[in-house]
Design a protein around this motif. Structure first.
Motif, PDB file in Angstrom:
ATOM      1  N   SER A 108      48.126  40.120  49.792  1.00 18.09           N
ATOM      2  CA  SER A 108      47.051  40.470  48.864  1.00 18.09           C
ATOM      3  C   SER A 108      46.552  39.239  48.108  1.00 18.09           C
ATOM      4  CB  SER A 108      47.570  41.542  47.891  1.00 18.09           C
ATOM      5  OG  SER A 108      46.697  41.702  46.809  1.00 18.09           O
ATOM      6  N   GLN A 109      47.488  38.409  47.648  1.00 15.70           N
ATOM      7  CA  GLN A 109      47.105  37.182  46.934  1.00 15.70           C
ATOM      8  C   GLN A 109      46.283  36.268  47.838  1.00 15.70           C
ATOM      9  OE1 GLN A 109      47.919  38.451  43.854  1.00 15.70           O
ATOM     10  NE2 GLN A 109      48.311  36.323  43.324  1.00 15.70           N
ATOM     11  N   TYR A 110      46.741  36.151  49.078  1.00 16.40           N
ATOM     12  CA  TYR A 110      46.037  35.314  50.056  1.00 16.40           C
ATOM     13  C   TYR A 110      44.604  35.825  50.267  1.00 16.40           C
ATOM     14  CZ  TYR A 110      44.895  33.222  54.592  1.00 16.40           C
ATOM     15  OH  TYR A 110      44.270  32.569  55.616  1.00 16.40           O
ATOM     16  N   LEU A 111      44.459  37.133  50.422  1.00 18.84           N
ATOM     17  CA  LEU A 111      43.130  37.712  50.682  1.00 18.84           C
ATOM     18  C   LEU A 111      42.222  37.624  49.456  1.00 18.84           C
ATOM     19  CD1 LEU A 111      44.181  40.825  52.796  1.00 18.84           C
ATOM     20  CD2 LEU A 111      43.032  38.766  53.622  1.00 18.84           C
ATOM     21  N   LYS A 112      42.834  37.759  48.285  1.00 25.24           N
ATOM     22  CA  LYS A 112      42.030  37.643  47.058  1.00 25.24           C
ATOM     23  C   LYS A 112      41.400  36.264  46.952  1.00 25.24           C
ATOM     24  CE  LYS A 112      44.207  40.963  43.969  1.00 25.24           C
ATOM     25  NZ  LYS A 112      45.365  41.088  43.079  1.00 25.24           N
TER      26      LYS A 112
ATOM     27  N   ILE B 213      38.380  38.966  49.016  1.00 26.19           N
ATOM     28  CA  ILE B 213      38.469  40.263  49.700  1.00 26.19           C
ATOM     29  C   ILE B 213      39.108  41.266  48.749  1.00 26.19           C
ATOM     30  CG2 ILE B 213      39.729  41.451  51.556  1.00 26.19           C
ATOM     31  CD1 ILE B 213      39.112  38.868  53.229  1.00 26.19           C
ATOM     32  N   LYS B 214      38.603  42.505  48.784  1.00 29.48           N
ATOM     33  CA  LYS B 214      39.124  43.568  47.933  1.00 29.48           C
ATOM     34  C   LYS B 214      40.481  44.003  48.466  1.00 29.48           C
ATOM     35  CE  LYS B 214      35.501  46.310  47.514  1.00 29.48           C
ATOM     36  NZ  LYS B 214      34.835  47.582  47.868  1.00 29.48           N
ATOM     37  N   THR B 215      41.490  44.019  47.628  1.00 31.39           N
ATOM     38  CA  THR B 215      42.818  44.408  48.112  1.00 31.39           C
ATOM     39  C   THR B 215      43.452  45.425  47.176  1.00 31.39           C
ATOM     40  OG1 THR B 215      44.032  42.752  46.868  1.00 31.39           O
ATOM     41  CG2 THR B 215      43.212  42.082  49.030  1.00 31.39           C
ATOM     42  N   SER B 216      44.446  46.105  47.730  1.00 32.06           N
ATOM     43  CA  SER B 216      45.301  46.946  46.924  1.00 32.06           C
ATOM     44  C   SER B 216      46.723  46.529  47.273  1.00 32.06           C
ATOM     45  CB  SER B 216      45.012  48.402  47.262  1.00 32.06           C
ATOM     46  OG  SER B 216      45.561  49.234  46.294  1.00 32.06           O
TER      47      SER B 216
END
Ligand code: NI
Ligand code: MN
Length: 231
Positions: A78-82, A86-89
């Protein structure tokens, strides 16, 4: 049961359509020699990623950037995608979240995780699986994993109707071990995945079906890539 469509897109990638929401699990498409769809055809509302390896994380970034969908994954991914907006949960093993009325429970998996996309060793946290629960059906996607005794606990806690399990061996459990997973999980339906994509994970799914028959009352459904079943 009767309202949920489960489609196999090859390897560990499944699409679930339920109540107007589309969920994509482990979208490994563009680099998958056996993929049955083109990337452009996919328009998920939610992507669930079990771990960072490229045959699971796959096209997550490009699909999420194009569609604006939410990615459900472990904290580190999630941290990587943020960092890519990118929207993450984000969540972690044992955690539960609800998105669009659908429950996601992150389960343990006995496997490793690194985000291959950025080169060596980018921390992908731990590898995981998911139980995804709708109003009337519960689906367990094991991700990549060895068989482990707490699959019995996953059964007791979350009662999966459907268990989707890797059988390719080498990087995960094989057709023999996966039958013991079915015995512990006690699903109505067991579906094999993560085999025959490459020579190193070649496996006969009929052997899995035979092994399951001796240990469990579950129906094994050997899906064709690109086909779907209604749950
Ligand atoms: Ni893996
Ligand atoms: Mn894998």
């Amino acid at each position: 049961m009767g309202n949920t469509r489960l489609t196999w897109l090859g390897h560990s990638c499944f699409q679930i359509d339920a109540g107007g929401t589309t969920i994509l699990i482990d979208p490994f498409i563009s680099e998958n020699p056996k993929a049955s769809v083109r990337l452009e055809e996919l328009e998920p509302d939610i992507i669930a990623v079990t771990h960072g390896h490229s045959d699971h994380f796959g096209d997550t970034v490009s699909i999420a950037q194009k569609t604006g969908c939410t990615v459900v994954c472990i904290h580190e991914i999630s941290q990587y995608l943020k960092s890519k907006r990118i929207k993450t949960s984000g969540m972690n093993i044992g955690g539960k979240i609800e998105l669009a009325g659908i429950h996601f429970i992150m389960t343990d998996a006995r496997h490793s995780s690194s985000i291959d996309e950025s080169g060596w060793g980018f921390d992908g946290g731990r590898a995981a699986g998911f139980v995804i629960k709708f109003d009337d059906v519960s689906i367990y996607h094991a991700g990549d994993t060895a068989v482990f005794g707490d699959m019995d606990l996953i059964s007791k806690l979350y009662h999966p109707d459907v268990a989707i399990l890797p059988i390719g061996g080498r990087y995960t459990m094989d057709a023999k071990d996966a039958a013991f997973a079915v015995e512990m999980l006690r699903p109505k339906i067991a579906i094999p995945m993560h085999y025959n994509t490459y020579d190193v994970i070649s496996q006969d799914p009929n052997i899995f079906a035979q092994n399951v028959k001796s240990l469990s009352t579950a129906d094994v459904i050997i899906m064709e890539i690109g086909s779907y079943i209604i749950l």
